[in-house]
Design a protein around this motif. Sequence first.
Motif, PDB file in Angstrom:
ATOM      1  N   ASP A   3       0.863  -1.171   0.000  1.00 45.58           N
ATOM      2  CA  ASP A   3       0.000   0.000   0.000  1.00 45.58           C
ATOM      3  C   ASP A   3       0.899   1.220   0.000  1.00 45.58           C
ATOM      4  O   ASP A   3       1.421   1.625   1.033  1.00 45.58           O
ATOM      5  CB  ASP A   3      -0.915  -0.017   1.228  1.00 45.58           C
ATOM      6  N   VAL A   4       1.111   1.794  -1.155  1.00 44.72           N
ATOM      7  CA  VAL A   4       2.051   2.902  -1.285  1.00 44.72           C
ATOM      8  C   VAL A   4       1.394   4.084  -1.983  1.00 44.72           C
ATOM      9  O   VAL A   4       1.986   4.756  -2.808  1.00 44.72           O
ATOM     10  CB  VAL A   4       3.333   2.455  -2.039  1.00 44.72           C
ATOM     11  N   ALA A   5       0.175   4.347  -1.625  1.00 45.48           N
ATOM     12  CA  ALA A   5      -0.601   5.400  -2.287  1.00 45.48           C
ATOM     13  C   ALA A   5       0.062   6.766  -2.203  1.00 45.48           C
ATOM     14  O   ALA A   5      -0.053   7.572  -3.115  1.00 45.48           O
ATOM     15  CB  ALA A   5      -2.002   5.466  -1.676  1.00 45.48           C
ATOM     16  N   GLY A   6       0.754   7.044  -1.141  1.00 41.69           N
ATOM     17  CA  GLY A   6       1.374   8.353  -0.988  1.00 41.69           C
ATOM     18  C   GLY A   6       2.658   8.530  -1.754  1.00 41.69           C
ATOM     19  O   GLY A   6       3.276   9.576  -1.698  1.00 41.69           O
ATOM     20  N   ALA A   7       3.088   7.508  -2.469  1.00 44.78           N
ATOM     21  CA  ALA A   7       4.380   7.581  -3.147  1.00 44.78           C
ATOM     22  C   ALA A   7       4.259   7.418  -4.652  1.00 44.78           C
ATOM     23  O   ALA A   7       5.205   7.053  -5.308  1.00 44.78           O
ATOM     24  CB  ALA A   7       5.292   6.494  -2.589  1.00 44.78           C
ATOM     25  N   ASN A   8       3.119   7.726  -5.213  1.00 43.80           N
ATOM     26  CA  ASN A   8       2.910   7.456  -6.624  1.00 43.80           C
ATOM     27  C   ASN A   8       3.680   8.388  -7.554  1.00 43.80           C
ATOM     28  O   ASN A   8       3.668   8.198  -8.742  1.00 43.80           O
ATOM     29  CB  ASN A   8       1.420   7.460  -6.964  1.00 43.80           C
ATOM     30  N   ALA A   9       4.352   9.388  -7.041  1.00 46.63           N
ATOM     31  CA  ALA A   9       5.079  10.315  -7.896  1.00 46.63           C
ATOM     32  C   ALA A   9       6.481   9.823  -8.253  1.00 46.63           C
ATOM     33  O   ALA A   9       7.151  10.425  -9.058  1.00 46.63           O
ATOM     34  CB  ALA A   9       5.183  11.674  -7.213  1.00 46.63           C
ATOM     35  N   SER A  23      16.195  -0.343  13.722  1.00 43.76           N
ATOM     36  CA  SER A  23      15.235   0.076  12.698  1.00 43.76           C
ATOM     37  C   SER A  23      14.883   1.546  12.864  1.00 43.76           C
ATOM     38  O   SER A  23      14.809   2.290  11.882  1.00 43.76           O
ATOM     39  CB  SER A  23      13.953  -0.757  12.783  1.00 43.76           C
ATOM     40  N   ARG A  24      14.634   1.955  14.082  1.00 46.99           N
ATOM     41  CA  ARG A  24      14.292   3.366  14.333  1.00 46.99           C
ATOM     42  C   ARG A  24      15.469   4.274  13.973  1.00 46.99           C
ATOM     43  O   ARG A  24      15.284   5.357  13.412  1.00 46.99           O
ATOM     44  CB  ARG A  24      13.851   3.547  15.782  1.00 46.99           C
ATOM     45  N   TRP A  25      16.664   3.842  14.291  1.00 51.37           N
ATOM     46  CA  TRP A  25      17.863   4.604  13.966  1.00 51.37           C
ATOM     47  C   TRP A  25      17.995   4.747  12.443  1.00 51.37           C
ATOM     48  O   TRP A  25      18.287   5.834  11.937  1.00 51.37           O
ATOM     49  CB  TRP A  25      19.086   3.901  14.561  1.00 51.37           C
ATOM     50  N   ALA A  26      17.752   3.668  11.706  1.00 48.70           N
ATOM     51  CA  ALA A  26      17.832   3.718  10.248  1.00 48.70           C
ATOM     52  C   ALA A  26      16.786   4.674   9.677  1.00 48.70           C
ATOM     53  O   ALA A  26      17.058   5.416   8.731  1.00 48.70           O
ATOM     54  CB  ALA A  26      17.659   2.318   9.664  1.00 48.70           C
ATOM     55  N   LEU A  27      15.575   4.675  10.259  1.00 51.03           N
ATOM     56  CA  LEU A  27      14.532   5.599   9.805  1.00 51.03           C
ATOM     57  C   LEU A  27      14.951   7.049  10.050  1.00 51.03           C
ATOM     58  O   LEU A  27      14.783   7.907   9.177  1.00 51.03           O
ATOM     59  CB  LEU A  27      13.206   5.296  10.504  1.00 51.03           C
ATOM     60  N   GLU A  28      15.512   7.320  11.196  1.00 53.84           N
ATOM     61  CA  GLU A  28      15.985   8.685  11.482  1.00 53.84           C
ATOM     62  C   GLU A  28      17.074   9.111  10.508  1.00 53.84           C
ATOM     63  O   GLU A  28      17.098  10.259  10.059  1.00 53.84           O
ATOM     64  CB  GLU A  28      16.467   8.798  12.930  1.00 53.84           C
ATOM     65  N   ASN A  29      17.967   8.188  10.157  1.00 50.11           N
ATOM     66  CA  ASN A  29      19.010   8.505   9.169  1.00 50.11           C
ATOM     67  C   ASN A  29      18.406   8.805   7.807  1.00 50.11           C
ATOM     68  O   ASN A  29      18.853   9.724   7.116  1.00 50.11           O
ATOM     69  CB  ASN A  29      20.021   7.360   9.061  1.00 50.11           C
ATOM     70  N   ARG A  32      17.036  12.280   7.978  1.00 49.08           N
ATOM     71  CA  ARG A  32      18.121  13.263   7.938  1.00 49.08           C
ATOM     72  C   ARG A  32      18.665  13.433   6.526  1.00 49.08           C
ATOM     73  O   ARG A  32      19.080  14.526   6.139  1.00 49.08           O
ATOM     74  CB  ARG A  32      19.258  12.838   8.874  1.00 49.08           C
ATOM     75  N   ASP A  33      18.639  12.335   5.760  1.00 45.68           N
ATOM     76  CA  ASP A  33      19.138  12.380   4.381  1.00 45.68           C
ATOM     77  C   ASP A  33      18.097  12.907   3.395  1.00 45.68           C
ATOM     78  O   ASP A  33      18.343  12.942   2.193  1.00 45.68           O
ATOM     79  CB  ASP A  33      19.598  10.988   3.939  1.00 45.68           C
ATOM     80  N   GLY A  34      16.911  13.272   3.897  1.00 46.17           N
ATOM     81  CA  GLY A  34      15.906  13.895   3.050  1.00 46.17           C
ATOM     82  C   GLY A  34      14.912  12.954   2.395  1.00 46.17           C
ATOM     83  O   GLY A  34      14.200  13.349   1.475  1.00 46.17           O
ATOM     84  N   SER A  35      14.840  11.730   2.852  1.00 47.29           N
ATOM     85  CA  SER A  35      13.866  10.797   2.279  1.00 47.29           C
ATOM     86  C   SER A  35      12.449  11.295   2.542  1.00 47.29           C
ATOM     87  O   SER A  35      12.125  11.746   3.631  1.00 47.29           O
ATOM     88  CB  SER A  35      14.043   9.410   2.894  1.00 47.29           C
ATOM     89  N   THR A  36      11.607  11.208   1.522  1.00 46.24           N
ATOM     90  CA  THR A  36      10.223  11.678   1.670  1.00 46.24           C
ATOM     91  C   THR A  36       9.192  10.575   1.494  1.00 46.24           C
ATOM     92  O   THR A  36       8.006  10.805   1.707  1.00 46.24           O
ATOM     93  CB  THR A  36       9.917  12.789   0.650  1.00 46.24           C
ATOM     94  N   ALA A  37       9.627   9.387   1.090  1.00 45.92           N
ATOM     95  CA  ALA A  37       8.693   8.277   0.884  1.00 45.92           C
ATOM     96  C   ALA A  37       9.364   6.975   1.308  1.00 45.92           C
ATOM     97  O   ALA A  37      10.287   6.502   0.642  1.00 45.92           O
ATOM     98  CB  ALA A  37       8.260   8.202  -0.572  1.00 45.92           C
ATOM     99  N   GLY A  69       4.711   9.349  11.030  1.00 49.39           N
ATOM    100  CA  GLY A  69       5.154  10.466  10.210  1.00 49.39           C
ATOM    101  C   GLY A  69       4.699  10.316   8.772  1.00 49.39           C
ATOM    102  O   GLY A  69       4.476   9.201   8.286  1.00 49.39           O
ATOM    103  N   GLY A  70       4.572  11.449   8.103  1.00 51.32           N
ATOM    104  CA  GLY A  70       4.061  11.471   6.742  1.00 51.32           C
ATOM    105  C   GLY A  70       4.956  10.834   5.709  1.00 51.32           C
ATOM    106  O   GLY A  70       4.517  10.524   4.607  1.00 51.32           O
ATOM    107  N   ASP A  71       6.233  10.643   6.051  1.00 49.78           N
ATOM    108  CA  ASP A  71       7.131  10.011   5.091  1.00 49.78           C
ATOM    109  C   ASP A  71       6.933   8.496   5.016  1.00 49.78           C
ATOM    110  O   ASP A  71       7.394   7.857   4.085  1.00 49.78           O
ATOM    111  CB  ASP A  71       8.584  10.343   5.400  1.00 49.78           C
ATOM    112  N   ILE A  72       6.208   7.917   5.962  1.00 49.57           N
ATOM    113  CA  ILE A  72       5.877   6.490   5.910  1.00 49.57           C
ATOM    114  C   ILE A  72       4.650   6.359   5.019  1.00 49.57           C
ATOM    115  O   ILE A  72       3.547   6.717   5.403  1.00 49.57           O
ATOM    116  CB  ILE A  72       5.582   5.903   7.307  1.00 49.57           C
ATOM    117  N   VAL A  73       4.864   5.872   3.805  1.00 50.07           N
ATOM    118  CA  VAL A  73       3.776   5.820   2.832  1.00 50.07           C
ATOM    119  C   VAL A  73       3.180   4.425   2.682  1.00 50.07           C
ATOM    120  O   VAL A  73       2.221   4.244   1.939  1.00 50.07           O
ATOM    121  CB  VAL A  73       4.228   6.353   1.459  1.00 50.07           C
ATOM    122  N   GLY A  74       3.745   3.448   3.368  1.00 56.36           N
ATOM    123  CA  GLY A  74       3.192   2.113   3.276  1.00 56.36           C
ATOM    124  C   GLY A  74       3.932   1.117   4.133  1.00 56.36           C
ATOM    125  O   GLY A  74       5.027   1.378   4.625  1.00 56.36           O
ATOM    126  N   VAL A  75       3.292  -0.026   4.322  1.00 53.87           N
ATOM    127  CA  VAL A  75       3.870  -1.148   5.049  1.00 53.87           C
ATOM    128  C   VAL A  75       3.680  -2.379   4.180  1.00 53.87           C
ATOM    129  O   VAL A  75       2.582  -2.628   3.687  1.00 53.87           O
ATOM    130  CB  VAL A  75       3.177  -1.360   6.411  1.00 53.87           C
TER     131      VAL A  75
END
Length: 128
Positions: A3-9, A23-29, A32-37, A69-75
């Motif tokens: 389910d990746v509806a927020g990342a269709n661009a 896992s949480r540390w990797a998400l924070e990295n 920090r690196d500017g990932s949006t999806a 957070g809004g950058d999590i667009v799917g699981v």
Amino acid sequence: RADVAGANAGSVDVLFWDGDAPSRWALENLRRDGSTAVVLLTTFDAKTRLLSGKDDEVATIAERAPSMGGDIVGVLGVPLQAGRSYEEQVQQGLRLILKGIGVRQLCFGEAQSEQVRLRLMEFMKVGS
């Protein structure tokens, strides 16, 4: 199901997720690196629906994701079954994302062996 509806661009970063500190540390990295999806990929026992090596049900991650957070667009939950290799089953899950939108990079927060990481990275280069 991916389910990746927020990342269709464009493409997404796929983070192998188990909810623990690495896992949480990797998400924070990633943030920090500017990932949006980001799509969280987790594996679970197909029979018990429990996360691999945990007492948490896979549904717990899907329930928590919207508040992360809004950058999590799917699981993407990948059910692991006896008789098939881990890599083969994860590759099948990754194909779902590749069909839909594409994967920018694989990110590992879980305790993946280096050999597994290398095989999955090679799979992504081939893209099949």
